[in-house]
Design a protein around this motif. Structure first.
Motif, mmCIF file in Angstrom:
data_model
loop_
_atom_site.group_PDB
_atom_site.id
_atom_site.type_symbol
_atom_site.label_atom_id
_atom_site.label_comp_id
_atom_site.label_asym_id
_atom_site.label_seq_id
_atom_site.Cartn_x
_atom_site.Cartn_y
_atom_site.Cartn_z
ATOM 1 N N VAL A 435 -43.396 37.925 92.959
ATOM 2 C CA VAL A 435 -44.626 37.165 92.789
ATOM 3 C C VAL A 435 -45.726 37.925 93.533
ATOM 4 O O VAL A 435 -45.459 38.624 94.519
ATOM 5 C CB VAL A 435 -44.465 35.740 93.341
ATOM 6 C CG1 VAL A 435 -45.786 34.990 93.337
ATOM 7 C CG2 VAL A 435 -43.395 34.995 92.545
ATOM 8 N N SER A 436 -46.947 37.818 93.067
ATOM 9 C CA SER A 436 -48.056 38.532 93.694
ATOM 10 C C SER A 436 -48.093 38.282 95.200
ATOM 11 O O SER A 436 -48.028 37.139 95.652
ATOM 12 C CB SER A 436 -49.385 38.094 93.064
ATOM 13 O OG SER A 436 -50.459 38.813 93.635
ATOM 14 N N GLY A 437 -48.159 39.354 95.955
ATOM 15 C CA GLY A 437 -48.211 39.266 97.408
ATOM 16 C C GLY A 437 -46.861 39.359 98.076
ATOM 17 O O GLY A 437 -46.786 39.586 99.288
ATOM 18 N N GLU A 438 -45.772 39.168 97.326
ATOM 19 C CA GLU A 438 -44.446 39.258 97.932
ATOM 20 C C GLU A 438 -44.110 40.712 98.266
ATOM 21 O O GLU A 438 -44.453 41.631 97.525
ATOM 22 C CB GLU A 438 -43.378 38.688 96.992
ATOM 23 C CG GLU A 438 -43.348 37.176 96.949
ATOM 24 C CD GLU A 438 -42.166 36.638 96.170
ATOM 25 O OE1 GLU A 438 -41.664 35.562 96.538
ATOM 26 O OE2 GLU A 438 -41.749 37.273 95.177
ATOM 27 N N ARG A 439 -43.387 40.874 99.372
ATOM 28 C CA ARG A 439 -43.009 42.207 99.852
ATOM 29 C C ARG A 439 -41.495 42.369 99.751
ATOM 30 O O ARG A 439 -40.736 41.475 100.145
ATOM 31 C CB ARG A 439 -43.458 42.383 101.305
ATOM 32 C CG ARG A 439 -43.291 43.797 101.836
ATOM 33 C CD ARG A 439 -43.758 43.894 103.285
ATOM 34 N NE ARG A 439 -45.127 43.428 103.454
ATOM 35 C CZ ARG A 439 -46.201 44.163 103.191
ATOM 36 N NH1 ARG A 439 -46.051 45.393 102.721
ATOM 37 N NH2 ARG A 439 -47.414 43.686 103.398
ATOM 38 N N CYS A 440 -41.071 43.519 99.219
ATOM 39 C CA CYS A 440 -39.649 43.721 98.939
ATOM 40 C C CYS A 440 -39.162 45.067 99.450
ATOM 41 O O CYS A 440 -39.837 46.094 99.270
ATOM 42 C CB CYS A 440 -39.418 43.645 97.426
ATOM 43 S SG CYS A 440 -37.714 43.883 96.891
ATOM 44 N N ALA A 441 -38.000 45.071 100.089
ATOM 45 C CA ALA A 441 -37.279 46.308 100.376
ATOM 46 C C ALA A 441 -36.362 46.537 99.188
ATOM 47 O O ALA A 441 -35.512 45.698 98.881
ATOM 48 C CB ALA A 441 -36.475 46.183 101.659
#
Length: 755
Positions: A435-441
């Motif tokens: 989702v927009s703004g989510e941060r993922c490794a």
């Protein structure tokens, strides 16, 4: 008289020489394609082209198809049909179209009811479809994965997919040779993913442009096949056409007894040939890069390009530290998108999601590596509160093997979501996305803006680093989970069974099915050299030019992945630069293409290098063409993008950066440009002198005359047949995928089975 001494050759030289059918007077080669992988995103338009021309697939025995990009990775316990299971209409249409096409043209297909289904670059090696010394093509840029076996493998666009299906050949100009040597000893916690990220950080995303990279050195020789595949997979992120590693005992041991690999006496012949596939001493490399393995530490990306890397022990870069104004602006833009503050320690960057999967890191060794980190944290280890983490195996067989070994239980007990095989969150074409703004490794291969979902922020890491991040909720140095105490916790934990892939590679190898819509190879007379073509001619183009000032402008930015779900070449006008042209409220932004007079642009001028980097998808040129842009001018282009523009009757023009800047400045004033292909010059409405440009002679000839690549190639059918005969005599293991026979087209329409 002594025998002539042969010139030392590189591995790439040898495979190229083995596959050249013909070279024209302009140096354009026609090379034979031994293996072709097909999936649902880049193939619908190719099959449509075959139908329109009444052409069959020339070598069904050399083609393997599956679904991977679009499919949901949720449980398939209640699966009945693709039509019922795939809920997104566009995704469903692509998957069902592929099912229809493989039946119509008689191709081997690993569908969703086949446990061998999986990511196309996982199942090829897994089944032994990928072999040393071959040429292998697929409509996906990460086809470079297969170079780990000593194969020449690279991604192609949909028009070239059609070309391979129709002719089993490809028109190519030979690339330069580049060698990247990694010697020494890796420090604890460093994996193949860290090594290739480090390499890309050193050479940049355009460092390998125009080259085929051979990876060499003691570090590379010490890697397993799965680690080598991860490394070669990301070659395209370094701008190169393909990546290769010379085959050795590690390669042979991996392939021996795979379902589609040669057997018995034929295996012995094949292995003897494979042992000759290495770069000769003294072979010339146009570019050499040497890297000390001991200099590499666990690595993570911070920005929106794979070259934006930093050690996990490092900090978010400060734009002020860059002296070059252009680079400083690019860093500022990346940090704004990523929501990062300069000089923040990377280990303080908090996460919302963790993704373990993709064609880069979804094999059994990757899953074992991640599971080991979870076990090292002890029996009570859980993913961080508020974080979602998913593990997506690369194929149905990888999933079964992982479950036999107990890896799924390790992940599920810690709170990870254990999924079915597919591309999943790598590119956000299915339900798995940010989702927009989510941060993922993420263990995937690209961190472009919006790659994993509009507004999503991606940090590329290894599987072990991803697992460590899931447990802490932030980017974390995996070495915190290593050492004597960690090993003691692993030893005290559940005993996992180490299974062999051979236990699961038991499905029978069957010949390709007969086509349900057989089309004869000679139903239509072959075109003569002077025959008229339905391909539009490009002679001169005059019109409004739109200026862009974006470096490394990638295909995800030109056309975001969510718009790839089409089965036609048209209808993408509004999707062009969608994330820049449309706001979150669905309204048009002030992006240059939304302003007059640029809504009527026919030419695009970019004054920054490496235009069109990223995917092999042809959808980016389709979107530009749909908008009305038929010519792109830039200081440099990604090679695949350049090929794809030619395939669509479009002209890419390379000029010096200063010249591009001058044209962009005039475009800012709304002045028209005229691109004359016949005279090879760009004329300016300002009255300033024209800029001359060079262009490949073969491509210029085709554009000026509106010539169809496939029609031209079919004029050389006799040469292709002669090559195939020699190929069968020299390398019989390449016929039939290990099947008993191959189907070849004959005069009169129906194919016959040759034993």
């Amino acid at each position: 008289m002594p025998a002539p001494v042969s010139k030392p050759r590189t591995l790439y030289d040898k495979i190229w020489d083995d596959h050249v059918i013909d070279i024209d007077e302009n140096g354009q080669g026609l090379i034979y394609v031994d293996r072709h992988l097909v999936f649902e995103v880049s193939s619908p338009q190719a099959f449509e082209g075959l139908r329109t021309a009444g052409r069959p697939v020339r070598r069904p025995d050399c083609t393997l198809a599956t679904v991977d990009h679009n499919i949901p990775t949720v449980s398939r316990k209640n699966f009945t049909t693709v039509e019922d299971f795939v809920r997104q209409p566009d995704s469903r249409a692509q998957c069902m179209t592929l099912e229809e096409n493989v039946k119509a043209f008689g191709l081997t297909y690993f569908g969703m009811t086949d446990r061998r289904q999986g990511i196309v670059h996982v199942i090829g090696p897994e089944e032994g479809f990928t072999l040393p010394g071959i040429t292998l093509m697929c409509g996906d840029s990460h086809t470079s994965t297969h170079g780990a076996f000593g194969a020449l493998a690279f991604g192609i666009g949909s028009s070239e997919v059609e070309h391979v299906l129709a002719t089993q050949t490809l028109l190519q100009r030979k690339s330069k040779n580049m060698r990247v040597t990694v010697d020494g000893t890796l420090v604890e916690g460093v994996t193949a993913k860290d090594v290739v990220l480090h390499i890309i950080g050193v050479i940049g995303t355009a460092g390998g442009t125009g080259c085929v990279i051979e990876y060499a050195g003691s570090v590379v020789r010490g890697f397993s096949m799965e680690a080598r595949m991860s490394m070669c997979n990301m070659t395209i992120e370094g701008g190169a056409r393909a990546g290769m590693i010379a085959p050795d005992e590690t390669t042979f041991n991996y392939l021996r007894n795979r379902p589609l690999a040669p057997k018995g006496e034929v295996w012995d012949r094949a292995e003897a040939h494979w042992r000759t596939l290495n770069s000769d001493e003294g072979a010339k490399f146009d570019v050499e890069v040497n890297i000390r393995g001991g200099d590499i530490v666990p690595t993570v990306t911070w920005g929106t390009s794979p070259e934006d890397v930093v050690p996990i022990t490092g900090k978010v870069p400060d734009p002020a530290s860059f002296s070059d104004a252009g680079k400083r602006a690019a860093v500022e833009r990346a940090l704004k998108y990523m929501g990062l503050v300069p000089n923040t320690p990377m280990e303080e960057v908090k996460l919302d999601k963790v993704f373990i999967g993709s064609c880069t890191n979804s094999r059994i060794e990757d899953l074992r590596s991640a599971a080991k980190i979870v076990l090292s944290a002890g029996p009570e280890a859980k993913i961080a509160d508020g974080l979602y983490a998913m593990v997506v195996p690369g194929s149905g067989l990888v999933k079964q093997q992982a479950e036999t070994e107990g890896l799924d239980a390790v992940f599920k007990r810690a709170g990870f979501d254990w999924r079915e095989a597919g591309c999943s969150m790598c590119l956000g074409m299915n339900e798995d996305k940010l989702v927009s703004g989510e941060r993922c490794a993420s263990t995937s291969n690209r961190n472009f803006e919006g790659r994993q979902g509009p507004g999503g922020r991606t940090h590329l890491v290894s599987p072990a680093m991803a697992a460590a991040a899931a447990l802490t909720g932030k980017l974390t140095d995996v070495r915190r989970f290593l050492g004597a105490e960690a090993e003691a916790r692993i030893a005290a934990g559940p005993k996992l069974k180490l299974a062999s892939a051979a236990e699961f590679l038991t499905d029978p190898v069957l010949p390709p099915p007969e086509p349900t819509e057989p089309m004869g190879a000679t139903e239509r007379a072959l075109p003569t050299a002077d025959a008229p073509s339905n391909v539009a001619k490009f002679t001169a183009l005059k019109g409004i030019a739109v200026p862009l000032h974006i470096e490394n402008l990638d295909t995800d930015k030109i056309l975001p992945g969510r718009f790839l779900k089409v089965i036609k070449r048209t209808g993408l006008k509004d999707a062009l630069f969608a994330d820049l042209r449309w706001g979150a409220d669905g309204q048009l932004t002030d992006f240059v293409l939304n302003r007059e007079p640029y809504t009527r642009a026919r030419i695009l001028v970019c004054d920054k290098p490496n235009f069109g980097c990223g995917s092999s998808r042809e959808h980016a040129p389709w979107a530009l063409k749909d908008f009305g842009i038929m010519c792109v001018i830039a200081p440099s282009f990604a090679e695949i993008f350049m090929n794809n523009t030619y395939q669509n009757g479009m002209l890419p023009v390379i000029l010096f950066t200063e010249q591009c800047a001058a044209l962009a400045a005039e475009a800012e004033q709304g002045l028209e440009l005229e691109v004359d292909l016949e005279k090879q010059e760009v004329r300016r409405a300002s009255g300033q002198p024209a800029f001359p440009f060079a262009v490949d002679a073969f491509r210029r000839h085709c554009l000026l005359n509106g010539l169809d690549d496939i029609g031209l190639t079919l004029q050389r059918t006799a040469l292709i047949e002669q090559f195939e005969q020699r190929r069968s005599e020299m390398w019989p293991w390449l016929d039939g995928l290990g099947y008993k026979g191959k189907r070849i087209p004959v005069t009169g329409g129906k194919a016959k089975l040759e034993w």
